[in-house]
Design a protein around this motif. Structure first.
Motif, mmCIF file in Angstrom:
data_model
loop_
_atom_site.group_PDB
_atom_site.id
_atom_site.type_symbol
_atom_site.label_atom_id
_atom_site.label_comp_id
_atom_site.label_asym_id
_atom_site.label_seq_id
_atom_site.Cartn_x
_atom_site.Cartn_y
_atom_site.Cartn_z
ATOM 1 N N ALA A 191 -59.845 1.955 -47.840
ATOM 2 C CA ALA A 191 -60.000 2.925 -48.933
ATOM 3 C C ALA A 191 -59.510 4.310 -48.509
ATOM 4 C CB ALA A 191 -61.462 2.995 -49.372
ATOM 5 N N VAL A 192 -59.808 4.701 -47.281
ATOM 6 C CA VAL A 192 -59.342 5.997 -46.774
ATOM 7 C C VAL A 192 -57.818 6.036 -46.749
ATOM 8 C CG1 VAL A 192 -59.262 7.484 -44.738
ATOM 9 C CG2 VAL A 192 -61.435 6.476 -45.460
ATOM 10 N N GLY A 236 -60.391 17.238 -52.109
ATOM 11 C CA GLY A 236 -61.550 17.598 -52.913
ATOM 12 C C GLY A 236 -61.850 16.608 -54.023
ATOM 13 N N GLN A 237 -60.947 15.642 -54.264
ATOM 14 C CA GLN A 237 -61.157 14.664 -55.329
ATOM 15 C C GLN A 237 -61.206 13.239 -54.793
ATOM 16 O OE1 GLN A 237 -58.266 15.159 -58.449
ATOM 17 N NE2 GLN A 237 -58.358 17.380 -58.378
ATOM 18 N N ARG A 238 -61.236 13.068 -53.493
ATOM 19 C CA ARG A 238 -61.191 11.731 -52.896
ATOM 20 C C ARG A 238 -62.607 11.168 -52.792
ATOM 21 N NH1 ARG A 238 -57.544 13.997 -47.880
ATOM 22 N NH2 ARG A 238 -55.771 14.733 -49.138
ATOM 23 N N VAL A 239 -62.835 10.091 -53.525
ATOM 24 C CA VAL A 239 -64.175 9.515 -53.613
ATOM 25 C C VAL A 239 -64.088 8.014 -53.401
ATOM 26 C CG1 VAL A 239 -66.176 9.140 -55.099
ATOM 27 C CG2 VAL A 239 -64.947 11.316 -55.203
ATOM 28 N N LEU A 240 -65.020 7.482 -52.611
ATOM 29 C CA LEU A 240 -65.163 6.045 -52.418
ATOM 30 C C LEU A 240 -66.575 5.646 -52.805
ATOM 31 C CD1 LEU A 240 -64.510 3.197 -51.341
ATOM 32 C CD2 LEU A 240 -65.122 4.023 -49.048
ATOM 33 N N GLU A 258 -60.617 12.764 -43.313
ATOM 34 C CA GLU A 258 -59.657 12.797 -44.422
ATOM 35 C C GLU A 258 -60.255 13.387 -45.697
ATOM 36 O OE1 GLU A 258 -56.556 12.223 -44.247
ATOM 37 O OE2 GLU A 258 -56.459 11.373 -42.227
ATOM 38 N N GLY A 259 -61.488 13.873 -45.621
ATOM 39 C CA GLY A 259 -62.099 14.499 -46.791
ATOM 40 C C GLY A 259 -62.494 13.528 -47.881
ATOM 41 N N VAL A 260 -62.864 12.311 -47.504
ATOM 42 C CA VAL A 260 -63.270 11.286 -48.475
ATOM 43 C C VAL A 260 -64.794 11.234 -48.511
ATOM 44 C CG1 VAL A 260 -63.202 8.846 -49.090
ATOM 45 C CG2 VAL A 260 -61.177 9.944 -48.092
ATOM 46 N N ARG A 261 -65.371 11.466 -49.683
ATOM 47 C CA ARG A 261 -66.823 11.333 -49.861
ATOM 48 C C ARG A 261 -67.141 9.863 -50.137
ATOM 49 N NH1 ARG A 261 -65.607 15.771 -52.675
ATOM 50 N NH2 ARG A 261 -65.693 14.725 -54.706
ATOM 51 N N ARG A 263 -76.350 6.498 -43.157
ATOM 52 C CA ARG A 263 -75.643 7.341 -42.185
ATOM 53 C C ARG A 263 -74.180 7.537 -42.598
ATOM 54 N NH1 ARG A 263 -76.616 5.044 -36.293
ATOM 55 N NH2 ARG A 263 -75.361 6.894 -35.792
ATOM 56 N N ILE A 264 -73.570 6.498 -43.156
ATOM 57 C CA ILE A 264 -72.188 6.630 -43.636
ATOM 58 C C ILE A 264 -72.110 7.687 -44.734
ATOM 59 C CG2 ILE A 264 -70.357 5.440 -44.910
ATOM 60 C CD1 ILE A 264 -71.227 2.858 -43.469
ATOM 61 N N ALA A 265 -73.034 7.618 -45.676
ATOM 62 C CA ALA A 265 -73.028 8.580 -46.785
ATOM 63 C C ALA A 265 -73.295 9.994 -46.290
ATOM 64 C CB ALA A 265 -74.066 8.158 -47.818
ATOM 65 N N ASP A 266 -74.267 10.157 -45.413
ATOM 66 C CA ASP A 266 -74.601 11.495 -44.910
ATOM 67 C C ASP A 266 -73.439 12.091 -44.126
ATOM 68 O OD1 ASP A 266 -77.091 11.247 -46.038
ATOM 69 O OD2 ASP A 266 -78.097 10.651 -44.167
ATOM 70 N N LEU A 267 -72.759 11.266 -43.355
ATOM 71 C CA LEU A 267 -71.659 11.761 -42.520
ATOM 72 C C LEU A 267 -70.489 12.253 -43.367
ATOM 73 C CD1 LEU A 267 -70.710 12.049 -39.559
ATOM 74 C CD2 LEU A 267 -69.723 9.760 -39.748
ATOM 75 N N THR A 268 -70.275 11.651 -44.522
ATOM 76 C CA THR A 268 -69.092 11.977 -45.341
ATOM 77 C C THR A 268 -69.418 12.903 -46.515
ATOM 78 O OG1 THR A 268 -69.445 9.994 -46.689
ATOM 79 C CG2 THR A 268 -68.005 9.789 -44.764
ATOM 80 N N GLY A 269 -70.663 13.304 -46.642
ATOM 81 C CA GLY A 269 -71.024 14.201 -47.745
ATOM 82 C C GLY A 269 -71.347 13.485 -49.041
ATOM 83 N N GLY A 270 -71.556 12.167 -48.962
ATOM 84 C CA GLY A 270 -71.920 11.415 -50.158
ATOM 85 C C GLY A 270 -73.419 11.189 -50.235
#
Length: 335
Positions: free
Chosen positions: A193-194, A203-207, A232-235, A268-275
């Motif tokens: 996905a990344v 700023g618009q990259r979302v998974l 890569e800035g992917v939430r 932990r995945i979500a917290d690390l990426t800002g999701g």
């Protein structure tokens, strides 16, 4: 004040880009008003002018001169209007919505075959329930560009990032349990996905990743893939889906052991990426999670409608050329 609407064939008069150009209208009058220089001789001597005028006749010459002057005045006025650049407002145009660049990662491993979800008072597989909720989610994402990947032992892209959400929905409907293997490779799904989101606007990259198990396959560990997503800035929003391992017997809910979903790693995945990490134990909770995702990642509203300006200076310019040509031809016709 009463607004007067112009007829359609005069609609080009609705606006002028350079209205100050109309100040040139009285210039010919100013030229006539300038005093002639004393003793100035004619610029051009025509020896036979008197005989030519006599042969035309006084009435004909006077009428020809008056009509020619009128045509020249109209030509000058049309030229000034053309210089002022008349414009007409076109039909309103609504700019397209600016949405997210989003990847949906759906687990199709063997455990998604479990019949522990309710959909319309009917027991269905986990994947069937997830499809129904995701299809409804896609219906409300007009303006987004969405891609779809599935993962099991391996991760595969079914649709690239596209604004054609109908195709994404159709590919989701055709997905089946075991299509990518029976195990679960969460890290590989995130990495793929990344890779697909890397070229999209920042700023618009979302998974949004939905899984019902523990990562037990693949090349890349989930947390290592999360680090790549962060770089890569992917939430990444993770959705742990499925029952909690309990079952019902004689009308009673009996715990069967630990929760089969690795919620700690997904969090932990979500917290690390800002999701954010979510947990859904039934279809209703899953639908509520995707409603919350709509709030967290809203589709940007379309901008205000704009009306383009269409240039109409060509019409008065053509009229000025036509009138000038008539003014030039008129004396020869009288002759």
């Amino acid at each position: 004040m009463i607004a007067v609407s112009l007829p359609a064939w005069l609609s080009w008069l609705d606006g002028l880009a350079w209205p100050w150009a109309l100040l040139a209208l009285p210039l010919p009058l100013l030229m006539y008003a300038l005093p002639a220089r004393a003793g100035a001789a004619p610029a051009l001597r025509v020896p036979y002018a008197a005989d030519a005028l006599a042969s035309l006749g006084t009435a004909g010459v006077g009428a020809s001169m008056r009509v020619g002057q009128l045509l020249l005045w109209l030509a000058w006025a049309s030229l000034c209007v053309a210089l002022a650049r008349p414009q007409q407002l076109g039909e309103p145009i609504t700019p397209p919505q600016q949405g997210r660049q989003m990847m949906l990662a759906v687990d199709v491993s063997g455990s998604m075959r479990e019949d522990d979800m309710m959909l319309g008072n009917q027991v269905v597989q986990r994947l069937s329930a997830a499809k129904a909720v995701l299809a409804d989610f896609l219906d409300r994402r007009a303006g987004d560009r969405v891609g779809l990947l599935i993962f099991g032992e391996r991760a595969y892209t079914l649709t690239p990032i596209t604004a054609d959400l109908t195709t994404v929905r159709n590919q989701l409907t055709d997905s089946e349990v075991g299509l990518a293997g029976t195990d679960t490779a969460i890290g590989d799904a995130i990495a793929l996905a990344v890779k697909r989101l890397r070229e999209q606007p920042e700023g618009q990259r979302v998974l949004i990743l939905l899984t019902d198990g523990v990562s037990n396959a693949g090349v890349l560990q989930p947390l290592r893939a999360a680090e790549l997503a962060k770089a890569e800035g992917v939430r990444v929003y993770t959705v742990a889906f499925g029952g909690d391992g309990s079952y019902r017997m004689f009308g009673m809910q009996i715990a069967a052991g630990d929760d089969p979903v690795d919620e700690a790693t997904l969090r932990r995945i979500a917290d690390l990426t800002g999701g954010r990490a979510f947990r859904a134990r039934d279809t209703a909770e899953l639908a509520g999670i995707y409603a919350e995702l709509e709030r967290l990642e809203p589709v940007a509203a379309a901008g205000a409608a704009v009306r383009p300006r269409i240039e109409r200076y060509g019409w008065p310019l053509a009229l000025a050329m036509l009138l000038g040509g008539l003014a030039w031809l008129l004396p020869r016709r009288w002759a």
